[in-house]
Motif scaffolding. Structure first.
Motif, mmCIF file in Angstrom:
data_model
loop_
_atom_site.group_PDB
_atom_site.id
_atom_site.type_symbol
_atom_site.label_atom_id
_atom_site.label_comp_id
_atom_site.label_asym_id
_atom_site.label_seq_id
_atom_site.Cartn_x
_atom_site.Cartn_y
_atom_site.Cartn_z
ATOM 1 N N PRO A 5 -0.459 -4.307 3.328
ATOM 2 C CA PRO A 5 -1.909 -4.079 3.427
ATOM 3 C C PRO A 5 -2.531 -4.644 4.700
ATOM 4 O O PRO A 5 -3.630 -4.235 5.073
ATOM 5 C CB PRO A 5 -2.460 -4.784 2.177
ATOM 6 N N ARG A 13 0.844 -1.194 0.000
ATOM 7 C CA ARG A 13 0.000 0.000 0.000
ATOM 8 C C ARG A 13 0.880 1.245 0.000
ATOM 9 O O ARG A 13 1.938 1.268 0.642
ATOM 10 C CB ARG A 13 -0.910 0.031 1.228
ATOM 11 N N TYR A 14 0.418 2.271 -0.713
ATOM 12 C CA TYR A 14 1.166 3.524 -0.822
ATOM 13 C C TYR A 14 0.233 4.683 -0.481
ATOM 14 O O TYR A 14 -0.927 4.698 -0.892
ATOM 15 C CB TYR A 14 1.715 3.707 -2.238
ATOM 16 N N LEU A 15 0.768 5.647 0.251
ATOM 17 C CA LEU A 15 -0.017 6.815 0.629
ATOM 18 C C LEU A 15 0.833 8.064 0.426
ATOM 19 O O LEU A 15 1.920 8.179 1.002
ATOM 20 C CB LEU A 15 -0.444 6.713 2.097
#
Length: 307
Positions: A281, A169-171
């Motif tokens: 994740p 996951r990337y934010l």
């Protein structure tokens, strides 16, 4: 009355509630898993403390006195509050268990000062609010960081990622502006009619050792003769006066201010790099907390809108 009742433990009040709801001492035995004499002792103790009868038992059946009815309603409220208190304490315990162990962080070798300050404040708050939590930190290239997160060698990374992996996951966390720089003694620094074409073809470049997305910069340097895997090494080649290359604007700013470096055609060649947090994740409240604290800190700084 309240002062007297507070001296009794919860079991006595629970016994009284069971007597009321089961309509008698005998019927309350199974519910409480308690002998009739023990239940009677609890009831007698309550009545003695309050100096009044709480219920009447006889041929006409079981009946609460007025005081007994008042105590029963008060007991219901107390026991409800006790259950809520128990749930809250259990929640605190679970949260404390979640915020323990070692959280492993990693990041690229250069971060803006404002990001560093926000991360430092996040670390300070982590140790203040979660004393059982331990943190480790490391510096890695973006590709090394993704591999470490995916293989569970680290938990949370911060950096630029050209081709995000599907299993992570990337934010978005912050953006930085990149310019082309040269040393003040480099030929490009004194070129009055410098063009983008000249930058691409006439000068030696130092490039990043990790992959950059081709969509970020439209330039196509023809003479890439040096490779650097850390920002300090990129700067070293530029300071040598032998190469030109991209650097973050805030990183180069002090050297530009003192006249050591010069930005080349910044209006035409600058580009933005979006840096991100990367993590697995699977839910991890420690990771979520650090990311949210960091975003809140960055939102308080000019130029760092909260995501």
């Amino acid at each position: 009355m309240l002062h007297t009742l507070l001296k009794h433990d919860i079991k006595a009040l629970q016994a009284f509630v069971a007597i009321v709801e089961c309509r008698g001492i005998s019927a309350a035995q199974a519910r409480l898993n308690m002998s009739q004499s023990a239940i009677s002792t609890h009831l007698a103790h309550l009545e003695s403390s309050l100096d009044t009868k709480l219920c009447r038992r006889g041929r006409s059946g079981f009946e609460l006195t007025r005081t007994g009815e008042q105590l029963y309603q008060a007991c219901l409220r107390l026991l409800h509050a006790t259950r809520e208190f128990h749930h809250e304490v259990q929640g605190i315990r679970r949260r404390n268990e979640q915020f323990s162990g070692t959280l492993r962080l990693c990041m690229v070798d250069h971060m803006p000062d404002r990001f560093t300050q926000a991360l430092a404040e996040t670390i300070r708050q982590a140790y203040r609010r979660h004393p059982d939590l331990r943190l480790t930190a490391d510096v890695r290239s973006p590709q090394e960081m993704e591999t470490a997160v995916a293989s569970k060698q680290t938990d949370l990374g911060f950096g630029y990622f050209a081709q995000p992996l599907k299993n992570l996951r990337y934010l978005p966390v912050w953006e930085e502006t990149q310019h082309i720089y040269c040393h003040r003694d480099h030929p490009a620094a004194g070129e009055p009619t410098l063009t983008v074409g000249q930058l691409e073809s006439d000068y030696a470049w130092v490039r990043r050792g990790y992959l950059l997305s081709p969509s970020l910069s439209t330039l196509s340097p023809q003479q890439i003769t040096a490779t650097a895997y850390h920002m300090e090494v990129t700067l070293l080649f530029i300071l040598a006066g032998s190469h030109i290359g991209f650097l973050p604007q805030d990183y180069a700013a002090p050297l530009v201010a003192e006249g050591t470096l010069k930005a080349l055609l910044p209006a035409q060649t600058a580009y933005q790099v979006a840096h991100m947090a990367v993590f697995r994740p699977e839910p991890d409240p420690r990771v979520d907390w650090v990311v949210q604290q960091l975003l809140a800190g960055l939102a308080a700084e000019s130029g760092f809108p909260q995501t």
